[in-house]
Design an enzyme around this catalytic site. Structure first.
Site, mmCIF file in Angstrom:
data_model
loop_
_atom_site.group_PDB
_atom_site.id
_atom_site.type_symbol
_atom_site.label_atom_id
_atom_site.label_comp_id
_atom_site.label_asym_id
_atom_site.label_seq_id
_atom_site.Cartn_x
_atom_site.Cartn_y
_atom_site.Cartn_z
ATOM 1 N N LYS A 36 -13.434 -5.851 12.404
ATOM 2 C CA LYS A 36 -14.550 -5.949 11.322
ATOM 3 C C LYS A 36 -13.605 -5.863 9.648
ATOM 4 O O LYS A 36 -12.387 -5.553 9.855
ATOM 5 C CB LYS A 36 -15.450 -4.797 11.310
ATOM 6 C CG LYS A 36 -14.839 -3.533 11.068
ATOM 7 C CD LYS A 36 -15.897 -2.188 11.379
ATOM 8 C CE LYS A 36 -14.909 -1.158 10.914
ATOM 9 N NZ LYS A 36 -15.942 0.199 11.332
ATOM 10 N N TYR A 275 -2.571 -3.568 -22.641
ATOM 11 C CA TYR A 275 -3.688 -3.330 -23.560
ATOM 12 C C TYR A 275 -3.937 -1.866 -23.958
ATOM 13 O O TYR A 275 -3.580 -0.934 -23.532
ATOM 14 C CB TYR A 275 -5.122 -3.534 -22.726
ATOM 15 C CG TYR A 275 -5.397 -4.835 -22.216
ATOM 16 C CD1 TYR A 275 -6.006 -5.765 -23.129
ATOM 17 C CD2 TYR A 275 -5.392 -5.369 -20.940
ATOM 18 C CE1 TYR A 275 -6.331 -7.096 -22.775
ATOM 19 C CE2 TYR A 275 -5.850 -6.576 -20.565
ATOM 20 C CZ TYR A 275 -6.241 -7.487 -21.507
ATOM 21 O OH TYR A 275 -6.653 -8.814 -21.191
HETATM 22 C C1 LIG Z 1 -15.095 0.820 12.623
HETATM 23 C C2 LIG Z 1 -15.702 1.212 13.604
HETATM 24 C C3 LIG Z 1 -14.763 1.656 14.755
HETATM 25 C C4 LIG Z 1 -13.283 1.784 14.502
HETATM 26 O O1 LIG Z 1 -12.905 2.738 13.754
HETATM 27 P P1 LIG Z 1 -11.258 3.089 13.487
HETATM 28 O O2 LIG Z 1 -11.438 4.506 12.864
HETATM 29 O O3 LIG Z 1 -10.754 2.040 12.663
HETATM 30 O O4 LIG Z 1 -10.586 3.056 14.927
HETATM 31 C C5 LIG Z 1 -15.271 1.775 16.148
HETATM 32 N N1 LIG Z 1 -16.647 1.881 16.166
HETATM 33 C C6 LIG Z 1 -17.464 1.478 15.222
HETATM 34 C C7 LIG Z 1 -18.880 1.447 15.463
HETATM 35 C C8 LIG Z 1 -17.144 1.355 13.746
HETATM 36 O O5 LIG Z 1 -17.844 0.809 12.895
#
Ligand SMILES: *Cc1c(COP(=O)(O)O)cnc(C)c1O
Length: 383
Positions: A36, A275
């Site tokens: 993701k 700035y």
């Molecule tokens: C993001 C996510 C993971 C992975 O999490 P990590 O801490 O990056 O390993 C697993 N399951 C769900 C539902 C997520 O949203």
């Protein structure tokens, strides 16, 4: 669109990290690489083929638009699983392409059934159970109402899995909450079994739980951050390393973010730089300007506090991070030329701007900094 910086993804680091995850799970456990947020900023288009070449054939995305990017670059047999949001218009496309998805409530459940009727293909679903995070998933009352629907929809649904998510396995402070969630998960799964709901696999663990609570690995682990070479938190690292004979970090950071020196100039003592009045030269200074700013994903909160690497040296940022530029003090570095490589994140020589230190300075989580790296920065796989 062109960019003023570039990102390199190091294949040998990914290989290290995949091997590490393989070493802490059972051989039969499916490793789903979570991609993701544009593969945590690393670039889905680069990461998916690279991980496939290392034997990963299961990928978790958040949404249907993310699934589209992954589908375009994956091998035919690789599985994509959507853990979150799906546009109504995408359901048909998802089922036609055999993409798996979470069903977290009755609204999505009825959409899954409808699209199956329409396409004549089974929707491949994972039943998302609410176990204490109070985010998405079927709570016990909704689940009891959904069970008869699931039973009746037998011909339209392929129930691939049952799932949930821990509310902060990253921190030992949440120990009891995690244990309680896992117990509730087990109970809910039993209820599904007793109700003759034929699921195939169970999964709940992200990176932190995979490392710190191995009993929660079950049939599949959804590992995100660890694949890219970052510990979910420092705590998880210490928890792991404490139990090892070999005290070296088993994972490698897979991303290198670089730009170059655009301008070099001298500033007399007492002059203000950039700035406003936030930085006044305490002596005659030499500075360089790098064409990267907050519009390119570099955090404004690193104004007057961050560092970059130049010729293997850590050099401090002076004044504020601008929209497209940062200014660094290079008074103590000899022989700097326009066009020299500057490392914003990653290694140069013996030094490293590590994400951990980057995040510390920024007072944010690794996750956030990575995921905010803009999509338009070019990403290249380094073999
Ligand atoms: C993001 C996510 C993971 C992975 O999490 P990590 O801490 O990056 O390993 C697993 N399951 C769900 C539902 C997520 O949203």
């Amino acid at each position: 669109m062109g960019s003023t910086s570039k990102i390199e993804i190091l294949k040998c680091a990914l290989e290290h990290n995949v091997n590490f995850v393989k070493s802490i799970v059972q051989p039969a456990t499916i490793i789903s690489a979570v991609i993701k947020g544009n593969a945590y900023g690393h670039g889905t288009r680069v990461v998916v083929p690279a991980l496939e070449a290392l034997g990963i054939n299961h990928f978790s995305v958040y949404s249907s638009p993310e699934a589209k990017v992954a589908l375009a670059v994956k091998k035919p047999k690789t599985t994509i699983m959507i853990m979150g949001f799906i546009y109504d218009d995408d359901f048909e496309w998802i089922v036609e392409n055999g993409i798996e998805f979470y069903v977290s409530d009755r609204v999505v459940l009825s959409k899954a059934i409808d699209v199956s009727k329409k396409t004549g293909k089974k929707a491949i679903i994972h039943i998302d159970l609410e176990t204490g995070m109070n985010r998405t998933g079927f709570g016990i009352r909704e689940l009891k109402r959904a069970i008869p629907i699931l039973q009746r929809a037998h011909d339209m649904l392929h129930i691939r899995g049952v799932t949930s998510h821990f509310a902060g396995a990253e921190s030992i402070a949440n120990y009891y909450r995690i244990k309680k969630q896992f117990a509730i998960f087990r109970k809910r799964v039993k209820l599904l079994q007793k109700s003759n709901i034929p699921y195939e696999i169970q999964h709940i663990a992200s990176s932190a739980a995979t490392i710190s609570y191995p009993e929660t690995q079950l049939d599949l682990v959804r590992t995100g951050i660890i694949m890219y070479g970052y510990w979910p938190t420092r705590e998880i690292f210490y928890h792991y390393i404490h139990k090892q004979k070999q005290k070296t970090d088993p994972i490698r950071r897979a991303l290198r973010w670089t730009s170059q020196v655009m301008v070099i100039k001298n500033v007399p003592e007492g002059e203000f730089i950039g700035y406003g009045l936030s930085f006044q030269a305490p002596r005659q200074m030499r500075i360089m300007i790098i064409p990267v700013g907050y519009s390119n994903g570099y955090s404004r909160s690193l104004s007057n506090t961050g560092h970059v690497l130049l010729a293997g040296n850590r050099v401090p940022i002076v004044s504020s991070v601008n929209m497209n530029m940062i200014i660094c003090d290079i008074t103590n570095i000899d022989d700097v030329n326009i066009g020299d490589e500057v490392v914003l994140i990653g290694k140069q020589g013996d030094n490293e701007i590590s994400f951990a230190s980057f995040a510390d300075m920024n007072n944010a989580l690794n996750y956030e900094i990575l995921a905010r790296l803009p999509e338009n920065i070019s990403r290249t796989l380094i073999e």
